[in-house]
Design a protein around this motif. Structure first.
Motif, PDB file in Angstrom:
ATOM      1  N   LEU A   1       7.428  -9.036   1.034  1.00 32.99           N
ATOM      2  CA  LEU A   1       6.440  -8.072   0.532  1.00 32.99           C
ATOM      3  C   LEU A   1       5.049  -8.444   1.048  1.00 32.99           C
ATOM      4  CD1 LEU A   1       7.547  -7.901  -3.238  1.00 32.99           C
ATOM      5  CD2 LEU A   1       8.437  -6.590  -1.295  1.00 32.99           C
ATOM      6  N   LEU A   2       4.377  -7.467   1.647  1.00 30.79           N
ATOM      7  CA  LEU A   2       3.009  -7.645   2.156  1.00 30.79           C
ATOM      8  C   LEU A   2       2.216  -6.367   1.878  1.00 30.79           C
ATOM      9  CD1 LEU A   2       3.987  -9.033   5.717  1.00 30.79           C
ATOM     10  CD2 LEU A   2       2.852 -10.383   3.951  1.00 30.79           C
ATOM     11  N   PRO A   3       2.064  -5.992   0.613  1.00 35.93           N
ATOM     12  CA  PRO A   3       1.392  -4.711   0.328  1.00 35.93           C
ATOM     13  C   PRO A   3      -0.102  -4.776   0.641  1.00 35.93           C
ATOM     14  CG  PRO A   3       1.753  -5.917  -1.707  1.00 35.93           C
ATOM     15  CD  PRO A   3       2.431  -6.718  -0.613  1.00 35.93           C
ATOM     16  N   ALA A   4      -0.745  -3.622   0.649  1.00 38.52           N
ATOM     17  CA  ALA A   4      -2.202  -3.583   0.823  1.00 38.52           C
ATOM     18  C   ALA A   4      -2.857  -4.420  -0.272  1.00 38.52           C
ATOM     19  CB  ALA A   4      -2.697  -2.143   0.753  1.00 38.52           C
ATOM     20  N   LEU A   5      -3.981  -5.056   0.052  1.00 42.32           N
ATOM     21  CA  LEU A   5      -4.657  -5.946  -0.900  1.00 42.32           C
ATOM     22  C   LEU A   5      -5.160  -5.184  -2.131  1.00 42.32           C
ATOM     23  CD1 LEU A   5      -6.756  -8.106   1.616  1.00 42.32           C
ATOM     24  CD2 LEU A   5      -4.440  -8.526   0.759  1.00 42.32           C
TER      25      LEU A   5
END
Ligand SMILES: *Cc1c(COP(=O)(O)O)cnc(C)c1O
Length: 387
Positions: free
Chosen positions: A364-368
């Motif tokens: 998982l690397l969602p928008a900050l």
């Protein structure tokens, strides 16, 4: 032919694509060609730092596009200078070389390390120790730095001068340093991203930094994926107890446009002289204007938010049915699932959530700035898919 068929026929076969054609988006929501909505938990592999079509970023880029989209590195330009100033003032690094990707930022880091050692110790001291399971890029030299033999296969001969050692193994590193002559640098990701979201231990990093200090070995920290707020601090090394001599970054820095940056610390600030390195597009004014708007918003409040959302995801998924464990920091997380990752990805996709994988994990690397309610919705879908 439809777009998927045209792509399959004419785009090089280097990517195994998911069966989705993304059309447009807004923040952390994205729509496919049929208008189906997804929550984006990958943000283009940690690139769309503030999500899709972020208005502040788009306005900064558009304003610059209307003034000067490119001017070559033969001239000064404001966005490039101001971005370098901000990067240095917030890291303590001394100078920045701009390029267009993570691999290129690492190429610069490797060239600077070799040149520093050459200038100080003469030829022959050029080896760079990297870690097994690491990922540093796809150019021939950064591929050589990458400690994954399956990625090397068929592309030999590699660039000479790279030696690999297992991550988090102080004894192995000690034995290597004592047996090998001519080591110029250690190069590492603090969380191995492509390698399955595997963090380095504080003990190992402390040990590596102490060995480096003792022997004038440079520390090259690859913050291409971990950087620019991803792990809950501007750069991940800020949560460890050392300062790199050279730091590379890319991915999220441009907020969705290509940029790479190699930050040079005190030892190497003057190592690269005029004419010794370069990039036609490096420091592009429009890209740098966008990056300035991104970095300016990666502040303490956002970082507290990133850590809180990361902690929420970890606490929800740890111990959940079908989940063996969760690794990572901030909004860079890897889920070790009992099911095959491909199965979890497909199930999430059919329930409107886009997730990534890395080395046998769901990543998982969602928008900050992903809104909390979307995090909650996505976590519920992921939980159900893992069970
Ligand atoms: C993605 C990545 C790279 C390569 O970046 P590109 O922009 O694809 O060249 C290098 N190092 C790390 C740690 C990465 O995650």
């Amino acid at each position: 032919m439809n777009i998927k068929e045209i792509d399959a026929q004419y785009v090089a076969n280097t990517y195994a694509r998911f069966p989705v054609q993304l059309q447009c988006g807004r923040g952390s929501l994205v729509w496919d060609e049929d208008g189906r909505e997804y929550i984006d938990m990958g943000s283009g592999i940690a690139v769309n730092a503030f999500g899709i079509a972020d208005e502040t970023w788009a306005a900064a880029v558009s304003a610059q596009l209307g003034k000067l989209q490119h001017c070559s590195n033969l001239y000064y330009s404001e966005p490039c200078a101001l971005l370098a100033e901000q990067l240095c003032s917030r890291t303590g690094m001394k100078k920045v070389f701009f390029c267009n990707s993570g691999a290129e930022a690492n190429e610069c880091a490797i060239k600077a390390a070799r040149k520093y050692s050459h200038d100080k110790y003469g030829p022959g001291r050029y080896k760079i120790v990297t870690l097994l399971n690491s990922f540093h890029g796809r150019t021939l030299t950064t591929l050589s730095a990458t400690g994954q033999s399956d990625l090397h296969a068929g592309f030999e001969p590699l660039t000479p001068g790279f030696i690999y050692t297992p991550a988090n193994d102080c004894e192995a590193l000690k034995a290597l340093v004592e047996s090998e002559d001519g080591i110029a640098a250690f190069m590492f990701e603090l969380i191995q991203g492509e390698g399955g979201v595997q963090p380095l231990t504080r003990e190992f990093v402390d040990y590596m930094a102490a060995l480096a200090a003792e022997r004038d070995i440079l520390l090259i920290c690859d913050e291409v994926q971990t950087g620019n707020g991803r792990t809950g601090s501007l750069y991940a090394w800020m949560q460890y107890g050392f300062t790199p001599d050279i730091m590379s970054t890319a991915k999220g820095l441009g907020g969705g446009l290509p940029i790479g940056a190699c930050l040079l610390g005190e030892k190497v600030e003057n190592t690269l002289s005029a004419g010794s390195h370069g990039s036609t597009f490096g420091g592009n004014p429009a890209v740098c204007a966008g990056a300035l708007s991104i970095l300016g918003r990666v502040d303490d409040a956002l970082m507290a938010d990133v850590r809180a959302k990361g902690n929420y995801i970890v606490s929800e998924l740890s111990g959940a049915s079908g989940v063996r464990g969760v690794t990572g920091m901030g909004l860079m997380l890897g889920i070790d699932t009992e099911k095959e990752t491909a199965e979890v990805v497909a199930e999430c996709m059919s329930n409107g959530v886009l997730v990534l994988t890395a080395h046998g994990k769901v990543r998982l690397l969602p928008a900050l700035n992903i809104p909390m309610e979307l995090v909650e919705k996505a976590v519920a879908v992921i939980k159900a898919a893992c069970a």
